[in-house]
Design a protein around this motif. Structure first.
Motif, PDB file in Angstrom:
ATOM      1  N   THR A   1      34.170  50.597  44.620  1.00 23.38           N
ATOM      2  CA  THR A   1      35.382  49.418  45.260  1.00 23.38           C
ATOM      3  C   THR A   1      34.329  49.859  47.131  1.00 23.38           C
ATOM      4  N   ASP A   2      34.878  49.466  48.351  1.00 24.92           N
ATOM      5  CA  ASP A   2      35.239  49.737  49.260  1.00 24.92           C
ATOM      6  C   ASP A   2      35.452  50.424  50.460  1.00 24.92           C
ATOM      7  N   GLY A   3      36.797  50.590  49.821  1.00 26.02           N
ATOM      8  CA  GLY A   3      37.964  50.498  50.423  1.00 26.02           C
ATOM      9  C   GLY A   3      38.559  49.593  50.669  1.00 26.02           C
ATOM     10  N   MET A   4      37.847  48.527  50.772  1.00 28.28           N
ATOM     11  CA  MET A   4      39.527  47.019  50.979  1.00 28.28           C
ATOM     12  C   MET A   4      39.443  46.024  49.961  1.00 28.28           C
ATOM     13  N   ASN A   5      37.652  46.277  49.111  1.00 28.03           N
ATOM     14  CA  ASN A   5      37.699  45.277  47.804  1.00 28.03           C
ATOM     15  C   ASN A   5      37.761  45.794  46.193  1.00 28.03           C
ATOM     16  N   ASN A   6      37.866  45.165  45.152  1.00 21.98           N
ATOM     17  CA  ASN A   6      37.425  45.953  44.038  1.00 21.98           C
ATOM     18  C   ASN A   6      36.733  45.115  43.443  1.00 21.98           C
ATOM     19  N   HIS A   7      35.768  45.448  43.165  1.00 22.11           N
ATOM     20  CA  HIS A   7      35.510  44.642  41.795  1.00 22.11           C
ATOM     21  C   HIS A   7      34.832  45.271  40.353  1.00 22.11           C
ATOM     22  N   SER A   8      35.334  44.973  39.468  1.00 26.22           N
ATOM     23  CA  SER A   8      34.944  44.916  38.214  1.00 26.22           C
ATOM     24  C   SER A   8      34.173  44.393  37.675  1.00 26.22           C
ATOM     25  N   PHE A   9      33.182  44.955  36.082  1.00 22.38           N
ATOM     26  CA  PHE A   9      32.844  44.998  35.763  1.00 22.38           C
ATOM     27  C   PHE A   9      32.868  45.275  33.971  1.00 22.38           C
ATOM     28  N   THR A  10      32.039  44.723  33.034  1.00 26.07           N
ATOM     29  CA  THR A  10      32.671  45.174  31.229  1.00 26.07           C
ATOM     30  C   THR A  10      31.659  45.325  31.322  1.00 26.07           C
ATOM     31  N   TRP A  11      31.404  46.647  30.201  1.00 25.12           N
ATOM     32  CA  TRP A  11      29.957  47.090  29.663  1.00 25.12           C
ATOM     33  C   TRP A  11      29.430  45.545  28.311  1.00 25.12           C
ATOM     34  N   GLY A  12      30.446  44.572  28.431  1.00 26.22           N
ATOM     35  CA  GLY A  12      29.804  43.156  26.930  1.00 26.22           C
ATOM     36  C   GLY A  12      28.679  42.477  28.021  1.00 26.22           C
ATOM     37  N   ALA A  13      28.266  42.680  28.930  1.00 20.64           N
ATOM     38  CA  ALA A  13      27.096  41.850  29.558  1.00 20.64           C
ATOM     39  C   ALA A  13      26.516  42.624  30.304  1.00 20.64           C
ATOM     40  N   THR A  14      24.559  42.477  30.631  1.00 22.28           N
ATOM     41  CA  THR A  14      23.274  42.803  31.430  1.00 22.28           C
ATOM     42  C   THR A  14      24.092  42.363  32.927  1.00 22.28           C
ATOM     43  N   ALA A  15      24.034  42.620  33.888  1.00 26.05           N
ATOM     44  CA  ALA A  15      24.076  42.812  35.128  1.00 26.05           C
ATOM     45  C   ALA A  15      23.407  43.632  35.760  1.00 26.05           C
TER      46      ALA A  15
END
Length: 939
Positions: free
Chosen positions: A775-789
């Motif tokens: 999160t950066d105050g305005m946006n939220n990006h979510s990722f799971t544990w299901g993949a390497t990234a």
């Protein structure tokens, strides 16, 4: 939209049967394909004929059965339509079999059994099939039955004249790829038997290996059939059956007419355990599905170009205005926009892009509302003005480099003013459009040259869609805009290890829109490996992404073998389906005749091999002895191509685009370079660790020793681990409790959340046992544990190793590793938790503190008076540190980096009483209110 003609010819008269064929529409002969101004005459059914549509047509006939079965496996669908009909009247008559199929589908076979004479189909090159059919036609009679246009369907029609008592069995097969739009796959079956049918049944079988998230059957057939569609589903399978009885089919209790009249719809979506996508390997082919979610939309820069010529007067303009009112309301403060309207003149609501504020949107809506259509159509000048507006904004730095810039053209006719040569307009637009701009075209009605609109859109990283001038035209425009209104990613590339795959379909995409899906397919090369890996890179809002997933070569085929209703050849057919569509798009823009011939040959080879009826192939249907022949053909598009290289192109100009996000032309087979590296900065052998409930192991490199202590706090408390206002970094952990067994039992606590906050960039990485959020105050990006990234946002880098660990690096100076511990979900007390690993070479400032951060400046430590303790296996000693003399016990804790099950022993001196005397102050001084809270100073 393609039109398909089924042409029935009889080579010879059977001794007991006599066939006659009725002509409905034009057979594609040299004389009937006369060109007018470089375009072909349109051949469609009238509205009255469409209203009269019946699946089975004829008088005094008995429809014994009508069955539809669709098998959807991994988004690829094979549909079979069967009907058994008897001429129960006293006279010979014509019996028709009509099926409406999706425009994007390929017919793969049609068979017909007429009183024991079996006609079986095979796909051949069109010229070969026509020559064989012509031989029959010279000695018999023939009919051309034309497919009718509708909004989402096309009609396959055939008719055969048979004597009384004749029994006819029809069977049609077609295949299509399910397209994800606005978060769902939608499978539509047009049901209009036109009469009561004793055995009427629809079956839709869905098998999705990764699991089905939702399935629904909207009541699109009306209240009469409410609740009659039965759904059964499990984790990865679903079966929808619609089987109304004869009485239930009646419009009323004593009616003899059927109430079944409409589209039967099944909507579903799949489970996605990661943003890296799904990789399916089967039958020597692979398919990679990519549909990430939980990402913040990219800002938009959009210029609406609206045709306000005289032909838009009335309903067209009214519905366009209605749609624009809603579309403008969708704009946000992050978006920039303007409006260009044109007839013989070109006007701009604003000469520059303006912010999508409430005030500006209200002004734009007033402007749109007051438009009065009149005059001619100057498309070229309007598009030039729109491009210039985007170029100017870009040159002035108004456009965010990661934003999406697009032009949305709405028009209902051909140009009549200014530059009217379509090929010249296409070249003009292509010349001025920048790589980062996209053009989307909406063609209203049938007077517009839709082929031109699709060409100009595809060539400029967009797509086109025809809008039908019905009562819901404004909804059609709004739905199209909704599909492109929320861009999440740019510059997406899907790669595979070198020498692992071949014949890969398009694997570079300019944009990905929320609710859609990108699909890449290819062939798997022989390998000693048992798994195939895919690597996807993309740009999100302030994020650089690199994602990895894998699939076992044999696992899916083994699972398919256990499924009764799965389509086992889905991967092979899907690869061919995508490839043929992309080649058709490439062929329509081929710059030279030689290039076009090469592409044509590739299409022919694939279509014949995979039995697809395309604009370049035909389905030759022959009796067992090849004495009777029928032809299923795709006539040329009624409004033919406009531009260089398009001559002779039938079909693709009317085909619904494969993906709303595809930028097909110029289409080339992409190479598969070495995948991106997921190398991470290795952590040293000796390191500071927090594990289990929670045990702190502080490594003191100068003293060459490890010191341990526990923190006995409460679930929900947030402990500060590193607080460094000088570097702008804070690391906090929130405790979760074990499951209670008995009321008096002590609840162990573990870290359930680890948060790393970088104040200068305003970025927080929050790692839980379920997901990883940025999160950066305005946006939220979510990722799971299901993949390497690998994710990079400004000066924060996050590396996720599938189901294992997360590495967070801040400004290349401070690194934190979080290790995931999974437990048996049914365990009576244990819960999933996180371990924390922090290297001692982190470059903290002199202001660093916290339970771990305070040891960035290592204290002097002396251990002496070593002696036997109460436990004979554990020695005791005296430790002198920070002016305190502490009784310490020799013990060990666990480092789980190399072995997550058993761990490796780390011997350490244990400090009792929650580290009292070793840490500054009391541990309760390190409890903070929020995950991004710095530690108050001084302690």
């Amino acid at each position: 939209m393609r039109r398909l003609a089924l042409l029935l010819g009889l080579l010879a008269l059977h001794q007991t049967l006599c066939f006659e064929f009725v002509v409905e529409g034009e057979w594609e002969t040299e004389t009937s394909l006369e060109k007018q101004h470089g375009r072909f005459k349109r051949a469609i059914l009238t509205s009255e004929e469409q209203e009269d549509f019946e699946a089975i047509r004829g008088d005094d006939i008995t429809v014994k059965s009508y069955r539809v079965e669709s098998r959807i496996t991994s988004r690829f669908c094979h549909t079979t339509v069967k009907s058994s009909v008897v001429n129960s009247g006293p006279n010979a008559q014509s019996i028709g079999f009509n099926v409406q199929i999706p425009k994007r589908a390929f017919i793969t076979n049609f068979t017909m059994n007429v009183n024991g004479i079996m006609f079986v189909g095979s796909v051949k090159e069109k010229t070969v099939a026509r020559n064989l059919y012509a031989q029959a036609r010279a000695r018999g009679k023939a009919a051309g039955l034309v497919r009718a246009n509708s909004q989402d369907m096309e009609t396959f029609k055939t008719e055969v004249h048979v004597p009384p008592g004749s029994k006819i069995e029809f069977e049609l097969h077609y295949q299509e790829m399910m397209q994800r739009k606005l978060g769902f796959y939608e499978h539509s079956l047009y049901l209009q038997p036109g009469r009561l049918v004793p055995q009427f049944q629809v079956d839709v079988y869905i098998y999705e290996p990764n699991g089905i998230a939702s399935v629904e059957t909207p009541n699109t057939l009306g209240e009469h059939f409410s609740g009659m569609a039965k759904l059964t589903s499990s984790k990865d399978k679903a079966h929808v059956v619609f089987k109304p009885s004869l009485q239930q089919q009646r419009k009323c209790e004593n009616c003899t007419t059927s109430a079944i009249d409409g589209i039967f719809t099944v909507k579903y979506d799949v489970l996605r355990d990661s943003n890296a996508g799904e990789l399916h390997v089967s039958d020597g082919h692979f398919v990679h599905f990519f549909a990430p979610a939980n990402l913040s939309p990219l800002p938009k820069n959009i210029v609406f170009v609206i045709d306000v010529s005289g032909s838009m007067w009335g309903v067209k303009m009214k519905q366009t205005v209605e749609a624009m009112q809603t579309i403008l309301d969708d704009l946000t403060m992050d978006d920039y926009f303007s409006i260009v309207d044109f007839n013989h003149n070109v006007r701009c609501w604003s000469e520059e892009l303006v912010q999508g504020s409430t005030i500006q949107v209200a002004e734009a809506k007033k402007y749109i509302q007051n438009i009065k259509p009149n005059g001619g159509t100057n498309i070229n000048e309007a598009l030039m003005r729109a491009v210039q507006m985007l170029v100017k904004a870009s040159n002035q730095g108004m456009i965010d480099p990661r934003s999406v810039s697009m032009i949305m053209l709405v028009s209902d006719g051909d140009p009549t003013v200014g530059e009217i040569k379509l090929s010249a307009i296409q070249k003009n637009v292509k010349k001025v459009m920048r790589e980062e701009f996209s053009l989307f075209s909406l063609g209203i009605g049938f007077d517009v040259d839709y082929d031109f609109l699709e060409r100009i859109a595809m060539e400029n990283r967009g797509v086109a869609q025809r809008i039908y001038t019905s009562h819901d035209a404004s909804d059609q425009i709004r739905r199209f805009y909704s599909q492109v209104s929320s861009p999440l990613l740019r510059k997406i590339t899907v790669q595979f290890p070198e020498d692992s795959v071949s014949d890969v379909t398009q694997n570079h995409f300019d944009k990905y829109f929320s609710g859609s899906e990108l699909v890449v397919a290819g062939k798997v090369l022989p390998s000693e490996s048992t798994t195939l890996n895919s690597f996807t890179t993309a740009f999100a809002d302030r994020l650089d992404l690199s994602l990895q997933t894998e699939a076992d070569y044999l696992e899916l085929d083994a699972a398919l073998a256990q499924q009764q209703h799965a389509f086992t050849g889905f991967a092979r057919q899907m690869w061919a389906y995508i490839t043929v569509n992309q080649l058709l798009a490439e062929r329509s823009l081929a710059p030279t005749a030689g290039k076009k011939r090469k592409i044509t040959q590739r299409i022919l080879n694939l279509a014949v091999e995979h039995q697809f009826v395309t604009p370049l192939t035909a389905l030759l249907v022959e009796s067992e002895e090849a004495k009777e022949r029928l032809l299923a053909d795709s006539p040329r598009d009624p409004k033919q191509g406009c531009c260089a290289g398009g001559s002779g192109m039938a079909g693709p100009g009317q085909r619904t685009p494969m993906q709303i996000v595809h930028s097909l032309p110029p289409w080339v087979r992409m190479t598969t370079p070495a995948p991106p590296s997921h190398a991470e900065r290795p952590l040293p052998d000796h390191i500071t660790i927090v594990e289990n409930d929670p045990h702190f192991i502080v490594h003191l490199p100068k003293n060459n020793m490890d010191v341990c202590f526990n923190i006995d706090s409460e679930p929900g408390h947030i402990l500060n681990l590193v607080s460094d206002p000088g570097a702008g970094v804070v690391v906090n952990g929130q405790l979760v409790g074990s499951k209670r067994v008995e009321e008096k039992e002590k609840v162990n606590t573990y870290f359930g959340t680890i948060s790393v906050f970088y104040q200068p960039d305003g970025i927080r990485v929050s790692v839980t046992t379920d997901r990883i959020d940025l999160t950066d105050g305005m946006n939220n990006h979510s990722f799971t544990w299901g993949a390497t990234a690998d994710i990079t946002q400004d000066r924060v880098k996050v590396s996720i190793v599938k189901d294992s660990k997360v590495m967070v690096t801040v400004d290349d100076k401070i690194t934190v590793m979080v290790l995931l511990h999974r437990v048996w979900k049914k365990h009576p007390t244990h819960v999933d938790f996180l371990g924390l690993y922090i290297p001692n070479n982190n470059q903290y400032s002199s202001q660093a503190h916290g339970l771990i951060g305070q040891f960035g400046q290592e204290p002097e430590v002396r251990v002496f008076n070593l002696h036997q303790g109460a436990d004979p296996l554990k020695k005791e000693a005296t430790m002198e540190v920070k002016g305190n003399k502490l009784v310490v016990t020799r013990g060990w804790q666990k480092d789980y980096r190399r072995d997550k099950k058993r761990g490796s022993d780390v011997f350490c001196w244990f400090i009792h009483n929650s580290g009292k005397g070793f840490i500054d102050g009391h541990y309760t001084n390190y409890i903070v209110p929020r995950l991004d809270s710095f530690l108050p100073l001084p302690l």
